[in-house]
Motif scaffolding. Structure first.
Motif, PDB file in Angstrom:
ATOM      1  N   THR A 178       0.838  -1.210   0.000  1.00  0.00           N
ATOM      2  CA  THR A 178       0.000   0.000   0.000  1.00  0.00           C
ATOM      3  C   THR A 178       0.873   1.260   0.000  1.00  0.00           C
ATOM      4  O   THR A 178       0.371   2.363   0.203  1.00  0.00           O
ATOM      5  N   GLY A 179       2.200   1.074  -0.197  1.00  0.00           N
ATOM      6  CA  GLY A 179       3.102   2.221  -0.274  1.00  0.00           C
ATOM      7  C   GLY A 179       3.706   2.649   1.043  1.00  0.00           C
ATOM      8  O   GLY A 179       4.297   3.736   1.133  1.00  0.00           O
ATOM      9  N   VAL A 180       3.598   1.789   2.065  1.00  0.00           N
ATOM     10  CA  VAL A 180       4.165   2.119   3.380  1.00  0.00           C
ATOM     11  C   VAL A 180       5.195   1.059   3.751  1.00  0.00           C
ATOM     12  O   VAL A 180       4.877  -0.130   3.827  1.00  0.00           O
ATOM     13  N   ASN A 181       6.419   1.499   3.994  1.00  0.00           N
ATOM     14  CA  ASN A 181       7.506   0.568   4.319  1.00  0.00           C
ATOM     15  C   ASN A 181       8.187   1.031   5.598  1.00  0.00           C
ATOM     16  O   ASN A 181       8.869   2.049   5.618  1.00  0.00           O
ATOM     17  N   THR A 182       7.999   0.283   6.679  1.00  0.00           N
ATOM     18  CA  THR A 182       8.563   0.688   7.968  1.00  0.00           C
ATOM     19  C   THR A 182      10.076   0.502   8.015  1.00  0.00           C
ATOM     20  O   THR A 182      10.742   1.109   8.849  1.00  0.00           O
ATOM     21  N   LEU A 183      10.637  -0.338   7.133  1.00  0.00           N
ATOM     22  CA  LEU A 183      12.094  -0.524   7.128  1.00  0.00           C
ATOM     23  C   LEU A 183      12.815   0.686   6.535  1.00  0.00           C
ATOM     24  O   LEU A 183      13.899   1.053   6.977  1.00  0.00           O
ATOM     25  N   THR A 184      12.204   1.298   5.528  1.00  0.00           N
ATOM     26  CA  THR A 184      12.816   2.469   4.887  1.00  0.00           C
ATOM     27  C   THR A 184      12.199   3.780   5.363  1.00  0.00           C
ATOM     28  O   THR A 184      12.768   4.848   5.155  1.00  0.00           O
ATOM     29  N   GLY A 185      11.023   3.694   5.977  1.00  0.00           N
ATOM     30  CA  GLY A 185      10.295   4.894   6.376  1.00  0.00           C
ATOM     31  C   GLY A 185       9.374   5.442   5.299  1.00  0.00           C
ATOM     32  O   GLY A 185       8.619   6.395   5.541  1.00  0.00           O
ATOM     33  N   GLU A 186       9.404   4.834   4.107  1.00  0.00           N
ATOM     34  CA  GLU A 186       8.593   5.323   2.992  1.00  0.00           C
ATOM     35  C   GLU A 186       7.105   5.328   3.348  1.00  0.00           C
ATOM     36  O   GLU A 186       6.556   4.319   3.808  1.00  0.00           O
ATOM     37  N   GLY A 187       6.453   6.466   3.176  1.00  0.00           N
ATOM     38  CA  GLY A 187       5.010   6.577   3.352  1.00  0.00           C
ATOM     39  C   GLY A 187       4.518   6.696   4.776  1.00  0.00           C
ATOM     40  O   GLY A 187       3.322   6.898   5.007  1.00  0.00           O
ATOM     41  N   LEU A 188       5.415   6.609   5.760  1.00  0.00           N
ATOM     42  CA  LEU A 188       4.977   6.614   7.152  1.00  0.00           C
ATOM     43  C   LEU A 188       4.361   7.947   7.568  1.00  0.00           C
ATOM     44  O   LEU A 188       3.280   7.984   8.161  1.00  0.00           O
ATOM     45  N   ALA A 189       5.044   9.022   7.284  1.00  0.00           N
ATOM     46  CA  ALA A 189       4.553  10.336   7.715  1.00  0.00           C
ATOM     47  C   ALA A 189       3.168  10.609   7.146  1.00  0.00           C
ATOM     48  O   ALA A 189       2.267  11.096   7.856  1.00  0.00           O
ATOM     49  N   ALA A 190       2.963  10.280   5.888  1.00  0.00           N
ATOM     50  CA  ALA A 190       1.683  10.557   5.241  1.00  0.00           C
ATOM     51  C   ALA A 190       0.557   9.715   5.835  1.00  0.00           C
ATOM     52  O   ALA A 190      -0.526  10.226   6.134  1.00  0.00           O
TER      53      ALA A 190
END
Length: 248
Positions: free
Chosen positions: A34-46
């Protein structure tokens, strides 16, 4: 209430999202697909924008000792930082009954490290310790098979239905943070070999199941009660025989 479910497209996560939506909550599944990756941080803030609660039911793609430790440390660190930045007021994590008793296992050491990061974060939290799921019976048997024989620990297990796990996590998520551990378990304790034997018999699987005192469970040697919950555990309703009947 906006609840973000990390690992929200998996077995427990998808059930949890559905249950929260049924109760009128804005439940958002968050996962790499779904565009959220906790390992890289991608999409977390949004995805965390406006969230009151974050529920982490994610799992490591690898159970190898170093990889699983890296997954839970990195993922949890990134997630907790993003939650602090977003003003999240309740962090809920799904973990396992017996985590603190099974430190021979790299997987359980990693789960313990995850829990310690959560406790030190300063964010109000609840950790749900669940017993093993009915759905993983066959996978456990397959991992313990040598030839036509399944060798499992001479210990007890009190497994539960994944639907009941999701319901327990959901109740915890919309409740007040306990800043501690909530235990949930199935309604019946089995000898480990009897649990596996019943499950395989229901599938007409002819393998022989044997209990051995030194057989290991995810790398750990078990005491008889290592996998059992304490006296204050919340007991789910679904019995193993009823679940097996549903599968037919």
């Amino acid at each position: 209430m906006k609840v973000v479910v990390i690992g929200g497209t998996g077995l427990i996560g998808s059930k949890l999202v559905g249950k929260l939506k049924e109760h009128g909550h804005e439940a958002v599944p968050a996962a790499p697909n779904t565009g959220v990756n906790t390992l890289t941080g991608e999409g977390l803030a949004a995805v965390l924008q406006g969230a009151a609660v974050v529920v982490d039911v994610s799992n490591s793609p690898s159970f190898e000792d170093d990889a699983v430790m890296e997954f839970f440390r990195t993922s949890t660190t990134n997630l907790l930082k993003a939650e602090a930045d977003a003003g999240v007021t309740h962090h809920v994590a799904l973990s396992i009954v017996g985590t603190d008793r099974l430190e021979e296992s790299g997987y359980f050491r990693a789960k313990l490290a995850q829990e310690e990061l959560i406790k030190a974060s300063g964010i109000p939290y609840s950790i749900v310790h669940a017993t093993q799921f009915f759905e993983f019976m066959k996978g456990i048997a397959d991992a313990a098979t040598e030839g036509d024989t399944v060798r499992v620990p001479a210990a007890k297990i009190q497994p539960m239905y994944s639907d009941d796990v999701a319901a327990a996590v959901g109740r915890t998520a919309v409740g007040t943070p306990v800043n501690g551990v909530v235990e949930v378990a199935g309604p019946e304790a089995f000898q480990f070999d009897e649990f596996i034997r019943q499950g395989l018999a229901a599938e007409n699987d002819p393998r022989t199941v044997v209990a051995q005192p030194h057989a290991r469970y995810f790398g750990s040697e078990l005491e008889e009660t290592s996998l059992l919950p304490g006296p204050d555990a919340h007991i789910a309703e679904t019995r193993f025989t009823d679940w097996l009947a549903q599968q037919q």
